[in-house]
Scaffold this active site. Structure first.
Site, short mmCIF file in Angstrom:
data_model
loop_
_atom_site.label_atom_id
_atom_site.label_comp_id
_atom_site.label_asym_id
_atom_site.label_seq_id
_atom_site.Cartn_x
_atom_site.Cartn_y
_atom_site.Cartn_z
N CYS A 70 -0.08 3.96 2.50
CA CYS A 70 0.22 3.42 3.95
C CYS A 70 1.77 3.91 4.17
O CYS A 70 1.96 4.18 5.38
CB CYS A 70 0.22 1.97 3.89
SG CYS A 70 -1.63 1.27 3.76
N CYS A 121 0.66 -1.13 0.06
CA CYS A 121 -0.32 -0.07 0.08
C CYS A 121 0.81 1.28 -0.16
O CYS A 121 1.62 1.46 0.92
CB CYS A 121 -0.87 0.06 1.05
SG CYS A 121 -1.83 1.57 1.59
#
Length: 319
Positions: free
Chosen positions: A80, A77
């Site tokens: 993230c 991600c």
């Protein structure tokens, strides 16, 4: 594993009031110890990796002492990787007033599902065993700081939780055994009735407490929860939602559906439904919807950001 004292996304928990009281007592005792010792440096280990096996000990139990911020992330991600370091840096700056628990969703699918995460990164908080969604996506630093500031304030005002006190890891000495703080017998009886599912008994017990102490926050919250659970007891959820959807002008149907929304953890849906009902009605119907909305605010707590938002929406439709 979803422990008993945990309320995902605002769902009503029979043990929430009791947990809040116990957390407040522990926090007050910790503050007293810190004051006697002249204060202490913030502990190390403010950012931890958590999995399903350690969730209860490392998040739920510790949330009675310090608000735990949860970062749901994954290695693949991109956002993230932007948000994670920012969260770590900001939490470290709070010097023990917050913990950050990082949960890899690929390795912990059960927790991912229990929190109802729709996408990552997603940030939640757990305070005194109660879960609260904070934000989703790679939020800018100012928003992160404002959200965490509000979380710290809510934890202190509603639960008496101000964070960790103690020496850094490796220098800790065994803490003395905490003395038991006696609980008000009348409030304890009310909590016990609520835990046992004796809703009528709990309602009366909380009213008795409020008769002697009208300012008791725990009694107000307990009474609101007991009355809510009493209203939804025996309802056919499918039928209630069908009636509410088919009869938008039926205020009683909207009230029942809002109660079920809240008990199911759909806090914003419950508030939005009642705000819309207030907007489209007048007279006694409008007043009934308004009062029910205020009752549900009591269940969630005045400082919850969802309540703050709904209060503003209510004010706009009323005035």
């Amino acid at each position: 594993m979803q422990p008993r004292n945990m309320s995902i996304s605002g769902a009503v928990d029979l043990a929430a009031v009791k947990a809040a009281g116990e957390a407040r007592q522990k926090a007050e005792h910790a503050r007293a110890q810190a004051a006697e010792g002249g204060g202490a440096p913030a502990p190390a280990g403010l950012v931890i990796d958590v999995d399903e096996a350690g969730f209860e000990n490392e998040v739920l139990q510790r949330s009675a002492e310090v608000p735990v911020v949860i970062d749901f992330w994954a290695e693949w991600c991109g956002p993230c990787k932007q948000l994670g370091p920012l969260l770590e840096r900001v939490v470290e700056e709070y010097a023990g007033r917050l913990l950050l628990a990082k949960i890899d969703v690929d390795q912990n699918q059960m927790l991912f599902q229990q929190f109802g995460v729709q996408g990552i990164p997603a940030v939640f908080a757990v305070v005194a065993g109660q879960a609260l969604p904070l934000f989703q996506g790679a939020a800018p630093e100012q928003q992160v700081r404002e959200t965490l500031d509000q979380l710290v304030q809510v934890a202190e005002q509603r639960f008496g939780i101000t964070g960790l006190q103690g020496a850094p890891e490796g220098e800790q000495t065994p803490a003395p055994e905490e003395p038991q703080v006696p609980e008000d017998p009348a409030l304890a009886a009310a909590h016990d009735a609520l835990d046992a599912g004796d809703l009528a008994g709990a309602v009366q017990a909380y009213r008795n407490v409020l008769a002697d102490d009208p300012a008791s926050t725990e009694a107000k919250l307990g009474l609101a929860q007991a009355e809510l659970l009493g209203r939804v007891q025996g309802l056919d959820a499918q039928q209630v939602r069908k009636e509410a959807a088919g009869n938008p002008a039926d205020v009683a149907a909207q009230l029942r559906a809002a109660d079920l929304d809240l008990v199911g953890g759909h806090v914003e849906d419950a508030f939005g439904r009642l705000v819309e009902t207030v907007q489209r009605t007048a007279g006694e119907d409008r007043e009934a919807a308004r009062l029910r909305l205020l009752e549900l605010f009591e269940v969630i707590g005045a400082d919850d950001p969802r309540v703050v938002t709904a209060r503003s929406a209510l004010a706009r439709v009323l005035f």
